[in-house]
Design an enzyme around this catalytic site. Structure first.
Site, short mmCIF file in Angstrom:
data_model
loop_
_atom_site.label_atom_id
_atom_site.label_comp_id
_atom_site.label_asym_id
_atom_site.label_seq_id
_atom_site.Cartn_x
_atom_site.Cartn_y
_atom_site.Cartn_z
CD GLU A 94 -2.91 0.82 2.45
OE1 GLU A 94 -3.21 1.81 3.15
OE2 GLU A 94 -3.35 -0.33 2.67
CG ASP A 117 -18.50 10.54 -15.66
OD1 ASP A 117 -17.75 11.33 -15.04
OD2 ASP A 117 -19.25 9.72 -15.11
N GLY A 218 -15.47 5.62 -11.43
CA GLY A 218 -14.07 5.97 -11.69
C GLY A 218 -13.16 4.79 -11.87
#
Length: 531
Positions: A94, A117, A218
């Site tokens: 991470e 978009d 997204g």
């Protein structure tokens, strides 16, 4: 030039993605750790609200409606997490990164998010690639790449597991089948007026049950590309409900209607994506200031940061001449189809990539066009090509300079043969046979000034255009035995000094397929046994 060992290829996760028709985000199926290394969790004050996909070490692709009301002040509250899997723990790979800028498509309007978009996020610092299960970019589709309907693609995210339900802690995945464009347009007209500039693709079963949901916006619609890589074919945009049945929508009340998943079509918006990335890199000082598409001293070259490059060169030789191209260096991203980064000879034999130097090319006309294109994957250091205007000699004997022979057999000889060659002669022949052939140089006459080590006048036979591998160096008055090339290329260099001229040489060039030779020998032996 050495290969770029530290470069990162897009679209190849270390963990294999597994397509299965029963996987779903709505309903809750956890993705395997490391299967989707391009996934990004977009957070505001530490809370996930949208997804994204890594394109490069500083650019992330997402949806415009996730940031339609953002301001410069709100940027400090947004961060991106890559290498994420379980949002309740700190995963081994991470990384948390801040956002420097958000670019929303100028044609997007939040009140009518049917088209455009799409957004790009520029990071403050680079994503660290390299660990086995760590973050990696996904590939953009090629401009010419068509992903057909019924292709199984994958949507991933940390969005809700059912309409109105809760959000999972771990990354979820669902596979969705692409719809035909006309079916997509037809069903969307039943739930929302279709505006001009239709820039979406649809995916999902008519019966529902599998879909993206709130919080997945997204994220990428990842589809298998033509060369085995995963490409981001779409950006999760919207849908009517989550996993609703959308069959016979026209007979249902508006509140009960459903739709397939709706995704922004990235292939249609590639020009915008690439222009934003290049503009952003320049403004942030990330692009080198030098011009990397260069022409200098009879060479064209490209080097440096090979992101989203398009370079084109046109060479025109004088009348009666042709263009000879000699590859000096080649380090361009390699894939079997040369479909990502490629050097294309538009008036010649095709596309080149990888690291193996092609043989010299003699163009069939007096002009040649070269074009270099690259995608978002930084995997090569560039190339260098030397261009020369040459005057091919059909007899291959009277000229002295550079003569390239492409798949033509014949004679080569010194200037003025059988008269004496002159002082300070410099002759250079590049002979190229068809593939899978070798070149045989058989001398019919040879008379060149004798010297120890052939240091005065000599004929040098080379295996490559760079002159690094010599096959033979010849001089004297004795006719040499035939000389064979190692592969389908042979270079001859003849030079004389300032004194003592001789008759020179004449040699016949022929092309031989070694397989034919062996077959003929085997056949003779066979016939001898049975006679």
């Amino acid at each position: 030039l050495p290969a770029c060992d530290s470069c990162v290829k897009c679209g190849f996760p270390q963990e294999e993605n597994i397509l299965s028709r029963w996987l779903r985000i709505v309903g809750g199926k956890e993705a395997k750790y490391g299967s989707y290394p391009w996934m990004v969790s977009v957070r505001s004050k530490g809370i996930h609200f949208c997804g994204g996909a890594i394109l490069t070490d500083r650019w992330v692709l997402s949806a415009a409606h996730c940031f339609s009301t953002h301001s410069k002040e709100s940027l400090k509250n947004i961060d991106l997490v890559v290498g994420e899997h379980d949002q309740t723990v700190l995963d081994a790979d991470e990384q948390v990164l801040n956002v420097e800028a958000i670019k929303v498509h100028e044609k997007f309007h939040h009140s009518s998010p049917m088209s455009y978009d799409i957004a790009l996020l520029l990071l403050v610092r680079e994503i660290h690639f390299g660990s086995h299960d760590g973050p990696l970019p996904i590939c953009l589709p090629l401009p010419s790449e068509i992903i057909p309907a019924q292709t199984n693609c994958i949507v991933t995210g940390w969005g809700r597991i059912k309409e109105g339900g809760c959000t999972p802690a771990t990354l979820q995945q669902v596979d969705l089948e692409l719809l035909e464009a006309h079916r997509c347009q037809h069903v969307l007209k039943t739930v929302r007026p279709v505006v001009k500039g239709f820039t979406v693709v649809c995916a999902g079963p008519e019966r529902g049950g599998r879909d993206a949901c709130q919080g997945d916006s997204g994220g990428p619609l990842a589809c298998p590309g033509v060369d085995g890589r995963w490409v981001v074919a779409g950006v999760t945009s919207w849908g009517k409900g989550c996993g609703r049945n959308w069959a016979s929508n026209g007979g249902k009340p508006p509140t009960k209607r459903g739709s397939p998943g709706v995704f922004t079509d990235t292939r249609l918006l590639l020009p915008w994506i690439k222009s934003i990335i290049r503009q952003g890199m320049r403004s942030s000082g990330y692009l080198p200031s030098i011009v990397i598409c260069s022409t200098s001293q009879g060479r064209v070259a490209i080097s440096g940061l090979l992101l989203h490059r398009l370079c084109s060169w046109v060479f025109v030789a004088p009348p009666g001449h042709a263009v000879l191209l000699e590859f000096l260096n080649l380090d361009v991203e390699s894939d079997p189809l040369c479909s990502r980064d490629q050097l294309t000879v538009l008036t010649g034999p095709g596309r080149f990539c990888g690291h193996e130097l092609p043989s010299p090319l003699l163009m069939p006309t007096r002009s040649a066009t070269l074009q270099f294109t690259s995608d978002t994957s930084v995997t090569g250091r560039g190339f260098s090509v030397r261009f020369t205007a040459v005057k091919p000699d059909p007899g291959m004997g009277s000229g002295c300079g550079v003569t390239a022979l492409l798949q033509d057999e014949g004679l080569v000889q010194t200037p003025q043969y059988p008269e004496c060659y002159g002082n300070q002669s410099r002759c250079h022949w590049v002979i190229q046979a068809p593939k899978a052939h070798v070149i045989k140089l058989e001398f019919t006459d040879f008379d060149v000034e004798q010297s120890e080590g052939c240091v005065y006048d000599s004929l040098t036979v080379l295996a490559d255009v760079d002159g690094t591998e010599k096959i033979a160096v010849l001089c004297g008055g004795t006719r040499p035995p035939p000389v064979l090339s190692y592969e389908n290329l042979m270079v001859l260099q003849f030079h004389s000094d300032g004194s003592v001229q001789h008759r020179g040489f004449q040699a016949r060039v022929s092309f031989i397929n070694p397989a034919w030779t062996f077959m003929a020998q085997d056949e003779e032996e066979f016939l001898g046994l049975v006679s």
